[in-house]
Write a protein that holds these residues in place. Structure first.
Motif, PDB file in Angstrom:
ATOM      1  N   UNK A   1       0.873  -1.165   0.000  1.00  0.00           N
ATOM      2  CA  UNK A   1       0.000   0.000   0.000  1.00  0.00           C
ATOM      3  C   UNK A   1       0.913   1.219   0.000  1.00  0.00           C
ATOM      4  N   UNK A   2       0.974   1.871  -1.119  1.00  0.00           N
ATOM      5  CA  UNK A   2       1.997   2.892  -1.336  1.00  0.00           C
ATOM      6  C   UNK A   2       1.524   4.313  -1.092  1.00  0.00           C
ATOM      7  N   UNK A   3       0.312   4.466  -0.610  1.00  0.00           N
ATOM      8  CA  UNK A   3      -0.221   5.815  -0.468  1.00  0.00           C
ATOM      9  C   UNK A   3      -0.700   6.314  -1.817  1.00  0.00           C
ATOM     10  N   UNK A   4      -0.561   7.588  -2.052  1.00  0.00           N
ATOM     11  CA  UNK A   4      -1.048   8.216  -3.282  1.00  0.00           C
ATOM     12  C   UNK A   4       0.134   8.514  -4.208  1.00  0.00           C
ATOM     13  N   UNK A   5       0.557   7.534  -4.975  1.00  0.00           N
ATOM     14  CA  UNK A   5       1.737   7.662  -5.831  1.00  0.00           C
ATOM     15  C   UNK A   5       1.550   8.727  -6.908  1.00  0.00           C
TER      16      UNK A   5
ATOM     17  N   UNK B   1       2.073  -0.716 -10.984  1.00  0.00           N
ATOM     18  CA  UNK B   1       1.275   0.264 -10.253  1.00  0.00           C
ATOM     19  C   UNK B   1      -0.194   0.040 -10.567  1.00  0.00           C
ATOM     20  N   UNK B   2      -0.988  -0.083  -9.513  1.00  0.00           N
ATOM     21  CA  UNK B   2      -2.442  -0.112  -9.635  1.00  0.00           C
ATOM     22  C   UNK B   2      -2.954   1.195  -9.046  1.00  0.00           C
ATOM     23  N   UNK B   3      -3.404   2.093  -9.912  1.00  0.00           N
ATOM     24  CA  UNK B   3      -3.902   3.387  -9.462  1.00  0.00           C
ATOM     25  C   UNK B   3      -5.310   3.234  -8.902  1.00  0.00           C
ATOM     26  N   UNK B   4      -5.523   3.763  -7.698  1.00  0.00           N
ATOM     27  CA  UNK B   4      -6.846   3.746  -7.104  1.00  0.00           C
ATOM     28  C   UNK B   4      -7.776   4.688  -7.847  1.00  0.00           C
ATOM     29  N   UNK B   5      -9.055   4.285  -7.932  1.00  0.00           N
ATOM     30  CA  UNK B   5     -10.002   5.124  -8.671  1.00  0.00           C
ATOM     31  C   UNK B   5     -11.196   5.577  -7.832  1.00  0.00           C
ATOM     32  N   UNK B   6     -11.265   5.149  -6.579  1.00  0.00           N
ATOM     33  CA  UNK B   6     -12.358   5.567  -5.712  1.00  0.00           C
ATOM     34  C   UNK B   6     -13.616   4.736  -5.826  1.00  0.00           C
ATOM     35  N   UNK B   7     -13.642   3.761  -6.723  1.00  0.00           N
ATOM     36  CA  UNK B   7     -14.805   2.895  -6.900  1.00  0.00           C
ATOM     37  C   UNK B   7     -14.706   1.720  -5.931  1.00  0.00           C
ATOM     38  N   UNK B   8     -15.620   1.632  -5.005  1.00  0.00           N
ATOM     39  CA  UNK B   8     -15.574   0.588  -3.985  1.00  0.00           C
ATOM     40  C   UNK B   8     -15.706  -0.815  -4.581  1.00  0.00           C
ATOM     41  N   UNK B   9     -16.443  -0.966  -5.661  1.00  0.00           N
ATOM     42  CA  UNK B   9     -16.668  -2.280  -6.260  1.00  0.00           C
ATOM     43  C   UNK B   9     -15.546  -2.727  -7.188  1.00  0.00           C
ATOM     44  N   UNK B  10     -14.794  -1.810  -7.725  1.00  0.00           N
ATOM     45  CA  UNK B  10     -13.686  -2.101  -8.639  1.00  0.00           C
ATOM     46  C   UNK B  10     -12.630  -1.021  -8.411  1.00  0.00           C
ATOM     47  N   UNK B  11     -11.854  -1.133  -7.318  1.00  0.00           N
ATOM     48  CA  UNK B  11     -11.082   0.002  -6.804  1.00  0.00           C
ATOM     49  C   UNK B  11      -9.818   0.406  -7.558  1.00  0.00           C
ATOM     50  N   UNK B  12      -9.391  -0.362  -8.561  1.00  0.00           N
ATOM     51  CA  UNK B  12      -8.138  -0.030  -9.235  1.00  0.00           C
ATOM     52  C   UNK B  12      -8.305   0.038 -10.744  1.00  0.00           C
ATOM     53  N   UNK B  13      -7.523   0.930 -11.355  1.00  0.00           N
ATOM     54  CA  UNK B  13      -7.435   1.001 -12.808  1.00  0.00           C
ATOM     55  C   UNK B  13      -6.585  -0.174 -13.294  1.00  0.00           C
ATOM     56  N   UNK B  14      -6.474  -0.344 -14.602  1.00  0.00           N
ATOM     57  CA  UNK B  14      -5.582  -1.363 -15.152  1.00  0.00           C
ATOM     58  C   UNK B  14      -4.154  -1.085 -14.702  1.00  0.00           C
TER      59      UNK B  14
END
Length: 67
Positions: A16-20, A39-52
């Motif tokens: 868990x790298x924080x906000x890269x 890197x998996x960028x967080x997107x704020x979506x609780x059901x699918x929380x990471x971008x590609x």
């Protein structure tokens, strides 16, 4: 507990790298068994929380700790 997907056993380290990318959302770093860092960028979506995932680069298998 919330399942965020499968296939995480492809990695030997998850951090868990924080906000890269400084977008205000938490991100995740993952190192695969070949030493490639992703890197998996967080997107704020609780059901699918990471971008590609985004490939950062190889050679990270020489490190025992990422952060």
């Amino acid at each position: 507990r919330v399942r965020i997907g499968g296939g995480w056993d492809a990695y030997d380290m998850l951090v868990s790298s924080g906000d890269v990318d400084l977008d205000g959302r938490s991100d995740l770093l993952a190192r695969d068994h070949d030493g490639v860092l992703w890197l998996y960028k967080g997107n704020g979506n609780q059901n699918d929380p990471f971008e590609n995932r985004i490939r950062i680069g190889g050679g990270w298998d020489q490190y025992t700790n990422l952060f």
